[in-house]
Design a protein around this motif. Structure first.
Motif, mmCIF file in Angstrom:
data_model
loop_
_atom_site.group_PDB
_atom_site.id
_atom_site.type_symbol
_atom_site.label_atom_id
_atom_site.label_comp_id
_atom_site.label_asym_id
_atom_site.label_seq_id
_atom_site.Cartn_x
_atom_site.Cartn_y
_atom_site.Cartn_z
ATOM 1 N N GLY A 1 0.787 -1.218 0.000
ATOM 2 C CA GLY A 1 0.000 0.000 0.000
ATOM 3 C C GLY A 1 0.824 1.275 0.000
ATOM 4 O O GLY A 1 0.275 2.373 -0.153
ATOM 5 N N ARG A 2 2.150 1.150 0.153
ATOM 6 C CA ARG A 2 3.023 2.317 0.176
ATOM 7 C C ARG A 2 3.915 2.330 -1.056
ATOM 8 O O ARG A 2 4.329 1.285 -1.555
ATOM 9 N N LEU A 3 4.235 3.516 -1.534
ATOM 10 C CA LEU A 3 5.125 3.658 -2.679
ATOM 11 C C LEU A 3 6.543 3.250 -2.295
ATOM 12 O O LEU A 3 7.067 3.680 -1.270
ATOM 13 N N VAL A 4 7.142 2.404 -3.119
ATOM 14 C CA VAL A 4 8.550 2.061 -2.974
ATOM 15 C C VAL A 4 9.275 2.683 -4.166
ATOM 16 O O VAL A 4 8.942 2.392 -5.314
ATOM 17 N N ARG B 1 -3.667 -4.394 -11.608
ATOM 18 C CA ARG B 1 -4.469 -4.086 -10.418
ATOM 19 C C ARG B 1 -3.644 -4.137 -9.140
ATOM 20 O O ARG B 1 -3.917 -3.413 -8.186
ATOM 21 N N TYR B 2 -2.630 -5.003 -9.116
ATOM 22 C CA TYR B 2 -1.883 -5.241 -7.884
ATOM 23 C C TYR B 2 -0.469 -4.662 -7.919
ATOM 24 O O TYR B 2 0.024 -4.194 -6.889
ATOM 25 N N LEU B 3 0.186 -4.727 -9.051
ATOM 26 C CA LEU B 3 1.555 -4.210 -9.194
ATOM 27 C C LEU B 3 1.479 -2.876 -9.920
ATOM 28 O O LEU B 3 1.536 -2.814 -11.143
ATOM 29 N N VAL B 4 1.346 -1.829 -9.141
ATOM 30 C CA VAL B 4 0.964 -0.518 -9.666
ATOM 31 C C VAL B 4 2.195 0.375 -9.827
ATOM 32 O O VAL B 4 3.073 0.401 -8.953
ATOM 33 N N THR B 5 2.248 1.097 -10.944
ATOM 34 C CA THR B 5 3.335 2.046 -11.201
ATOM 35 C C THR B 5 2.933 3.448 -10.788
ATOM 36 O O THR B 5 1.823 3.894 -11.089
ATOM 37 N N ALA B 6 3.834 4.143 -10.110
ATOM 38 C CA ALA B 6 3.714 5.589 -9.901
ATOM 39 C C ALA B 6 4.716 6.214 -10.864
ATOM 40 O O ALA B 6 5.922 6.179 -10.601
ATOM 41 N N PRO B 7 4.256 6.718 -12.024
ATOM 42 C CA PRO B 7 5.166 7.136 -13.094
ATOM 43 C C PRO B 7 6.282 8.061 -12.616
ATOM 44 O O PRO B 7 6.039 9.054 -11.931
ATOM 45 N N GLY B 8 7.520 7.647 -12.980
ATOM 46 C CA GLY B 8 8.680 8.450 -12.638
ATOM 47 C C GLY B 8 9.092 8.370 -11.187
ATOM 48 O O GLY B 8 10.085 8.996 -10.789
ATOM 49 N N MET B 9 8.373 7.598 -10.383
ATOM 50 C CA MET B 9 8.649 7.561 -8.943
ATOM 51 C C MET B 9 8.987 6.152 -8.459
ATOM 52 O O MET B 9 10.045 5.922 -7.851
ATOM 53 N N GLY B 10 8.101 5.183 -8.701
ATOM 54 C CA GLY B 10 8.366 3.849 -8.204
ATOM 55 C C GLY B 10 7.159 2.936 -8.384
ATOM 56 O O GLY B 10 6.381 3.117 -9.334
ATOM 57 N N TYR B 11 7.006 1.973 -7.470
ATOM 58 C CA TYR B 11 5.961 0.966 -7.608
ATOM 59 C C TYR B 11 5.294 0.721 -6.245
ATOM 60 O O TYR B 11 5.858 0.994 -5.184
ATOM 61 N N ARG B 12 4.098 0.141 -6.305
ATOM 62 C CA ARG B 12 3.330 -0.105 -5.095
ATOM 63 C C ARG B 12 2.564 -1.410 -5.256
ATOM 64 O O ARG B 12 2.041 -1.695 -6.337
ATOM 65 N N PHE B 13 2.502 -2.194 -4.178
ATOM 66 C CA PHE B 13 1.699 -3.419 -4.186
ATOM 67 C C PHE B 13 0.375 -3.127 -3.522
ATOM 68 O O PHE B 13 0.309 -2.718 -2.356
ATOM 69 N N GLU B 14 -0.714 -3.328 -4.271
ATOM 70 C CA GLU B 14 -2.062 -3.149 -3.745
ATOM 71 C C GLU B 14 -2.727 -4.514 -3.687
ATOM 72 O O GLU B 14 -2.981 -5.135 -4.708
ATOM 73 N N GLY B 15 -3.013 -5.008 -2.506
ATOM 74 C CA GLY B 15 -3.643 -6.311 -2.423
ATOM 75 C C GLY B 15 -3.910 -6.701 -0.981
ATOM 76 O O GLY B 15 -3.429 -6.070 -0.064
#
Length: 234
Positions: free
Chosen positions: A177-180, A220-234
C-alpha cells in the motif's frame, strides 16, 4: 563455499572466469557444451550458473529450461545476443540476470554477488517476518503467493518465479500500500551500484505483471507511480 557452474565454449573466456572466480574463493565447474553442463549440474548442484546461449550442441535456452525443472540456483546469462526479444526470451525461460558480451569482469562479479545474496534470503528472519505476513501467504483476487515455500499460483495453476522476481515481490509486499521508490527497489534487490538502472525494474515488473496480473497492461496489484516507483495493492 559457493559453487559456480560456467557454461561457455570460448576457452579464453572460461579461463578468465575461472581465475577471477577462484581468486574470490568460489568453487568453479566449467562446461563447454550443454550436455556436459547438465551432467555436471546433476553431479555437483551449483549455487549459481553463468550461461552462454550459443553452445555447440544445443541452445542455452534449452539448457536453462532443463535446469529449471529441478534447480532454483540463480542463472546469469552471459551472451553476445543483445536484442530485447532475446533478453525477454531468456528471462521467460528462467534467467535471473542478463549480461551482454563484451562485459566488465567487475560488473559480472557484482551481479553474481547480488544474485547469490537474493537466493540466500534475509538473514536472521523468516520470509514471512521479512514481508510482515505471519503465515507467509498472500492471497489476492487473482493470484496467491506462498512466500515461505516460494510457490505462486494463478487461477489454480502454478507459476514459476525467479529468485529476483521473488525478491522484488517481497520488498513490495513488505511495504504493501506504500510507494517504494525505484532507487530503493534497485538498492534492495540488486545492490547500491544499480540504483540508477531503472531499465532493470521495467523489465522485471513487466515480467511479473505478465505472470500474475489478469490484464498486464492495466495492472491491479503491481501498480506504477510514473517516474517515482511501484506499489503493491492487495
Amino acid at each position: 563455499m559457493t559453487r559456480v557452474l560456467v557454461v561457455e565454449d570460448e576457452p579464453q573466456l572460461v579461463r578468465a572466469l575461472e581465475i577471477n572466480l577462484r581468486a574470490r574463493k568460489y568453487d568453479v565447474d566449467a562446461a563447454g557444451d550443454g550436455a556436459t553442463a547438465l551432467s555436471l549440474a546433476a553431479q555437483h548442484p551449483p549455487d549459481a550458473v553463468l550461461l552462454d546461449l550459443g553452445l555447440p550442441d544445443m541452445d542455452g535456452i534449452q539448457v536453462m529450461r532443463t535446469l529449471r525443472r529441478w534447480s532454483r540456483a540463480p542463472i546469469l546469462v552471459v551472451s553476445a545476443r543483445n536484442t530485447s526479444d532475446e533478453k525477454v526470451e531468456a528471462l521467460d525461460a528462467g534467467a535471473d540476470d542478463y549480461i551482454t558480451k563484451p562485459f566488465s569482469m567487475n560488473e559480472l562479479l557484482a551481479r553474481l554477488r547480488a544474485a547469490t545474496r537474493r537466493t540466500d534470503g534475509p538473514k536472521g528472519a523468516s520470509s514471512a517476518e521479512a514481508t510482515g505476513a505471519e503465515s507467509g501467504v498472500v492471497r489476492t483476487g487473482g493470484f496467491t503467493l506462498d512466500l515461505l515455500a516460494k510457490k505462486a499460483t494463478r487461477d489454480g495453476a502454478a507459476i514459476r518465479l525467479t529468485p529476483t522476481e521473488w525478491h522484488l515481490l517481497e520488498v513490495l509486499i513488505r511495504n504493501r500500500g506504500r510507494l517504494v521508490t525505484q532507487r530503493q527497489l534497485l538498492q534492495e534487490v540488486w545492490g547500491p551500484t544499480y540504483r540508477t538502472q531503472s531499465n532493470y525494474l521495467r523489465v522485471y515488473m513487466a515480467q511479473l505483471r505478465r505472470k500474475l496480473e489478469t490484464d498486464p497492461s492495466h495492472p491491479r496489484y503491481l501498480v506504477t507511480a510514473p517516474g517515482m516507483g511501484y506499489r503493491f495493492e492487495g
